[in-house]
Design a protein around this motif. Structure first.
Motif, PDB file in Angstrom:
ATOM      1  N   LEU A 211     -55.031  16.945 -65.596  1.00  0.00           N
ATOM      2  CA  LEU A 211     -54.646  15.700 -64.809  1.00  0.00           C
ATOM      3  C   LEU A 211     -55.628  14.279 -64.985  1.00  0.00           C
ATOM      4  N   ALA A 212     -57.014  13.928 -65.748  1.00  0.00           N
ATOM      5  CA  ALA A 212     -57.587  13.310 -65.923  1.00  0.00           C
ATOM      6  C   ALA A 212     -56.508  12.461 -67.150  1.00  0.00           C
ATOM      7  N   GLU A 213     -56.226  12.804 -67.693  1.00  0.00           N
ATOM      8  CA  GLU A 213     -55.658  12.784 -68.832  1.00  0.00           C
ATOM      9  C   GLU A 213     -54.010  11.935 -68.556  1.00  0.00           C
ATOM     10  N   GLU A 214     -53.413  12.969 -67.442  1.00  0.00           N
ATOM     11  CA  GLU A 214     -52.344  12.507 -67.001  1.00  0.00           C
ATOM     12  C   GLU A 214     -52.585  10.543 -66.733  1.00  0.00           C
ATOM     13  N   ALA A 215     -53.426  10.625 -65.762  1.00  0.00           N
ATOM     14  CA  ALA A 215     -53.798   9.707 -64.683  1.00  0.00           C
ATOM     15  C   ALA A 215     -54.066   8.424 -65.403  1.00  0.00           C
ATOM     16  N   ALA A 216     -54.634   8.599 -66.903  1.00  0.00           N
ATOM     17  CA  ALA A 216     -54.964   7.303 -67.471  1.00  0.00           C
ATOM     18  C   ALA A 216     -54.386   7.038 -68.828  1.00  0.00           C
ATOM     19  N   ALA A 217     -53.393   8.347 -68.925  1.00  0.00           N
ATOM     20  CA  ALA A 217     -51.807   7.693 -69.758  1.00  0.00           C
ATOM     21  C   ALA A 217     -51.335   6.532 -68.698  1.00  0.00           C
ATOM     22  N   ALA A 218     -50.487   6.860 -67.683  1.00  0.00           N
ATOM     23  CA  ALA A 218     -50.010   6.555 -66.907  1.00  0.00           C
ATOM     24  C   ALA A 218     -50.961   4.335 -66.517  1.00  0.00           C
TER      25      ALA A 218
END
Length: 221
Positions: A211-218
């Motif tokens: 979830l942290a990686e997805e938030a950073a990518a977004a």
């Protein structure tokens, strides 16, 4: 999803990375392109209420009294599900596989329908490690050669992430794994099955990292 769990109490709806554990696999099934219908089978009012709160359109199939308890095998539950469905091809997965992604689910369905005469498919984890029988004899290697583990032939572990079978193959074999199954390796970071408390902790760590990686990518897009 059974209400009672002796090793990991309440695991199906216990919060995992901010959502009930069962939320994650249902969300991925809904995102998968190759899944037509989703049913949640349970014996528990709390599980039903939790699923309905997040996914009001999902079909809930309740277990009859004869199929409740800790010692009911999987086959009668599958038979009960089939009796309440018009489908011909079934994919079974579990709330305790919260890391499984929609893309992997779709890839498994596509692999099942590839030519080859397979009557079923099940998910496996490839193991490149030195294994021994209880008497100390090697399973998959020659101790005198000591090949690097990455060069050893893989041994496959059934990881319970998903099974695909048909109504006919189950009737013929009496089991979700038929006479000629296809083994489908799933990515290691999607293949954790929650059986013990440490599995739950590991899944939560991986989900929070995802979830942290997805938030950073977004944020970068």
């Amino acid at each position: 999803m059974k209400g009672h769990s002796s090793r990991v109490p309440g695991k199906n709806i216990r919060p995992l990375a901010g959502k009930p554990c069962c939320y994650w696999i249902i969300a991925e099934l809904l995102k998968a392109d190759r899944i037509a219908d989703i049913s949640v089978e349970t014996d528990d009012d709390g599980i039903e209420a939790t699923v309905r709160a997040d996914f009001p359109g999902i079909k809930i199939l309740r277990r009859p009294d004869a199929l409740k308890g800790d010692f009911v095998s999987m086959n009668p539950l599958i038979e009960h599900h089939m009796a309440n469905s018009d489908a011909e091809v079934f994919l079974q997965t579990h709330s305790t596989n919260p890391l499984l992604r929609a893309e992997t689910i779709d890839a498994a369905v596509e692999a099942y329908f590839e030519p080859g005469g397979h009557d079923s498919l099940f998910a496996v984890s490839a193991m490149h490690t030195r294994l021994y029988w209880p008497d100390g004899s090697p399973v998959n290697h020659n101790p005198k050669e000591m090949l690097p583990t990455q060069h050893l032939p893989p041994i496959y572990e059934e990881n319970s992430c998903l099974y695909i079978f048909t109504r006919d193959s189950f009737a013929k074999n009496g089991h979700r794994v038929g006479d000629n199954p296809k083994l489908f390796p799933t990515p290691h970071l999607e293949s954790v099955d929650i059986d013990e408390e440490h599995d739950f902790a590991y899944c939560e760590f991986l989900m929070e990292r995802r979830l942290a990686e997805e938030a950073a990518a977004a944020g970068r897009s």
